[in-house]
Design an enzyme around this catalytic site. Structure first.
Site, PDB file in Angstrom:
ATOM      1  N   ASN A   1      -0.139   3.671  -2.168  1.00 13.04           N
ATOM      2  CA  ASN A   1       1.307   3.887  -2.101  1.00 13.04           C
ATOM      3  C   ASN A   1       1.745   3.796  -0.650  1.00 13.04           C
ATOM      4  OD1 ASN A   1       2.265   4.676  -4.926  1.00 13.04           O
ATOM      5  ND2 ASN A   1       0.362   5.842  -4.637  1.00 13.04           N
ATOM      6  N   GLU A   2       2.105   2.594  -0.271  1.00 15.05           N
ATOM      7  CA  GLU A   2       2.458   2.329   1.109  1.00 15.05           C
ATOM      8  C   GLU A   2       3.837   2.916   1.431  1.00 15.05           C
ATOM      9  OE1 GLU A   2       0.196   1.548   2.859  1.00 15.05           O
ATOM     10  OE2 GLU A   2      -0.951  -0.203   2.263  1.00 15.05           O
TER      11      GLU A   2
END
Ligand code: F6R
Length: 660
Positions: A176-177
């Site tokens: 989850n950037e």
């Protein structure tokens, strides 16, 4: 997609031993800091094992959310150990992995399916149908449906009991950037540049790292009942501090864990370094002051106030929360002078000692100064660390008349581009042709290079012959660099320690043979000074292993007569300098020495312009080295000490076995 609420579990489960955590006014997620990464991993593994056993007794499944990467390896090793030695069964375990690169073949070296099999599943009795890992082979068209099914499957299995997480340098959990929303669910995501740079080592170059991955969402992760987010090593320290002490924000996905009722950070000392409790412990509460902490606090204060140390006033101390220090140790004037003198005494233009100089009482930088010239042994983990990290000091030691030896601990062969190897092989072929050298043998090798190197696939491990060729290229570069520094060729020792020679990024554990080779070299040279790369807080990687090898070898010779006169200095690896309060010896460099050092680094041609493992810093090694040495010099200047062009810093190792 609906998410279940975190159900309160039975009192039986509550009675399982928990990992003790602490939390102060700055920390918004509980943290537990362990001296060693291995203790941290064991604590997490034991918590998982206890829950698995409880669930077995209850006849229920235990649902685990699992991560890959370097961080959880210790947890998996420990779970495998408990399975084998304490008969812990995985028959009732269901697993959901966080993520997988996309696209990705499960057999590929970098596949998370392969990672999980190699580190855990192949060694325990988990039924294969209970293993769930995002599929990197499905068509783009089917990804959305696959992701929705993944969520449903987690839900149908009652949700995740314990979720293990690592943290990326972007602050990602799973993949989850930055920008991922708190409610995000399993989906295809584009990887951040930083994440791809960090993965470059595993893929033999950033250009081979997939641009996408399938990852559980932040919402999926937050639905787990208990979360352990683990971080080891100093490279994680700043992002850990942001996640724990900063605001909740989608810029740092891990900060969303602040809103989870049962999440905690599991850290080693290095990863906890930037938390206020370690960075500025005096702000958290009263502390027991010692020389080291006083030095740290005064330098911090001077930098904060942008004043030289000797100009700091009582008001400055009071304003920044250091009144306690004044109360315990006297007025600003006295503390300033003491700290100033201490730092000043670390500056050593003669790192090996001056010939006729006598040891000054309490002067830690000049032990055994009556010995001149000294035998000096510099350990360089890779063939270029010596000149990059302490090239100026090396040049000084040679110029000042000492007998300097350099031991290259590993071949560094995986960091050579195929192109360079081909170039050298072409040269070899031309040379052989020109001089008519052993045509039969030579052509066999040429044929191998032709068929192997020229058709090598991205990420493919080099053949033993190619590994040798790449090692020789680096050896030649090291020879050229030290020649520039004036070290005689007979004083170079190419050790090729066995632990390194796997041909892949993953190395073997340090073995007896590695230590024995170092012991033999120590006994042969009997140095008065040893220099080693002291990346003390990096729990992984070659530097750390090389340091352990040197220190363990030193332990074996510590009773020898020669060792009684030996001092061990640690220089920092290629990336950082020691913190100013840590430096025990500061070697100043003249502008001319800076130039000489630069030229020596230039000899490492295979690392010039573009490195195979560039790390997160895009600059070339000579630029990083010069910047780092100039920054230290500027810092000393700003503290009111002498103004130099550049400074190389060293810490003295005094037997702290916790680094072994
Ligand atoms: C891995 C994952 C990532 C890693 C993180 C840290 O499944 O989802 O979030 O946990 O990138 O990686 P390491 O542990 O290699 O530093």
């Amino acid at each position: 997609m609906t998410h279940w609420t975190i159900a309160m579990e039975t009192s039986l489960e509550d009675s399982l031993p928990k990992i003790d955590t602490t939390q102060n006014q700055f920390e918004k997620i509980p943290c537990q800091v362990f001296d060693h990464a291995r203790d941290a991993s064991a604590a997490v593994a034991s918590r998982i094992a206890n829950l698995m056993r409880l669930r077995q007794e209850e006849g229920r499944n235990c649902v685990l959310g699992l991560a890959t990467g370097s961080t959880p390896v210790g947890v998996y090793n420990e779970l495998v150990r408990i399975h084998k030695q304490e008969a812990l069964s995985f028959a009732n375990v269901i697993t959901f992995n966080l993520d997988e690169y996309y696209p990705m073949n499960p057999d590929a070296l970098q596949s998370y399916v392969r990672f999980m099999n190699e580190h855990l599943f192949d060694h325990v009795d988990i039924p294969s149908e209970k293993i769930n890992i995002p599929d990197g082979t499905i068509s783009k068209h089917d990804v959305a449906e696959f992701c929705a099914r993944y969520e449903t499957l987690i839900e149908l299995n009652g949700g995740i009991d314990i979720q293990i997480l690592g943290i990326g340098r972007t602050g990602h959990i799973g993949f989850n950037e930055p920008g991922s929303s708190k409610k995000s669910t399993t989906r295809l995501i584009t990887l951040d540049r930083v994440t791809r740079t960090d993965a470059a080592g595993d893929f033999y170059g950033e250009e081979n790292v997939p641009r996408r991955a399938i990852t559980m969402g932040v919402g999926t992760i937050l639905s787990a009942r208990e979360i352990f987010i683990i971080a080891f090593g100093e490279h994680k320290a700043s992002i850990v501090a942001e996640a724990v002490e900063g605001d909740v924000s989608s810029i740092v996905s891990a900060s969303f864990l602040q809103d989870h009722p049962n999440a905690c950070f599991i850290l080693d000392r290095a990863a906890a370094d930037s938390l206020t409790r370690n960075h500025c412990p005096w702000l958290v509460g009263p502390i027991g002051w010692n020389k080291y902490l006083i030095r740290k606090a005064v330098i911090w204060l001077a930098q904060k106030q942008k004043k030289p140390i000797l100009k700091l006033t009582d008001e400055d101390y009071n304003e920044e929360g250091l009144q306690d220090l004044l109360a315990d140790h006297g007025a600003a004037y006295d503390i300033n002078i003491r700290v100033f003198r201490q730092i000043n005494s670390t500056i050593a233009g003669w790192p090996g000692g001056k010939p006729d100089e006598k040891k000054m009482p309490g002067d830690r930088r000049r032990p055994h100064d009556d010995i001149f010239p000294k035998r000096v042994l510099i350990f360089s983990p890779h063939p270029d660390d010596d000149v990059i990290s302490m090239g100026g000091t090396l040049i000084r030691l040679v110029d000042q008349g000492h007998e300097v030896h350099v031991a290259y601990q590993t071949s560094g062969n995986i960091a050579v581009f195929d192109d360079d190897a081909i170039r050298f092989c072409d040269f070899m072929a031309d040379f052989n042709k020109a001089f008519g050298v052993a045509p039969k043998k030579a052509s066999k090798l040429e044929e191998h290079i032709e068929t192997f190197l020229r058709h090598k696939k991205a990420g493919q491990v080099d053949s033993p012959e190619v590994q040798v060729i790449k090692g020789l290229i680096r050896q030649g570069e090291a020879r050229a660099a030290t020649r520039m520094c004036g070290v005689p060729e007979s004083n170079l020792h190419f050790m090729n320690l066995p632990f390194y020679e796997t041909g892949t990024v993953k190395k073997k554990p340090l073995g007896e043979r590695d230590i024995k080779m170092i012991v033999e070299l120590l006994e042969q040279i009997q140095p008065h000074q040893i220099y080693a790369a002291g990346d003390l807080r990096d729990p992984h990687g070659t530097h750390r292993t090389c340091l352990r090898a040197v220190l363990q070898a030193c332990q074996q010779v510590e009773k020898d007569d020669w060792y009684q006169q030996c001092t061990i200095w640690l220089y920092r690896g290629a990336w950082h300098e020691w913190e100013p309060h840590e430096i025990d010896m500061a070697v100043p460099l003249s502008p001319n020495e800076v130039m000489l050092k630069r030229n020596a680094i230039f000899k490492h041609e295979s690392k010039k312009d573009r490195a195979v493992f560039p790390g997160h810093d895009a600059r070339e090694f000579w630029q990083r080295a010069e910047d780092r040495n100039a920054t230290t010099a500027r810092l000393f200047d700003s503290l009111g000490l002498a103004e130099y062009e550049a400074i190389e810093g060293f810490v003295r190792w005094e037997g702290d076995v916790s680094f072994l």
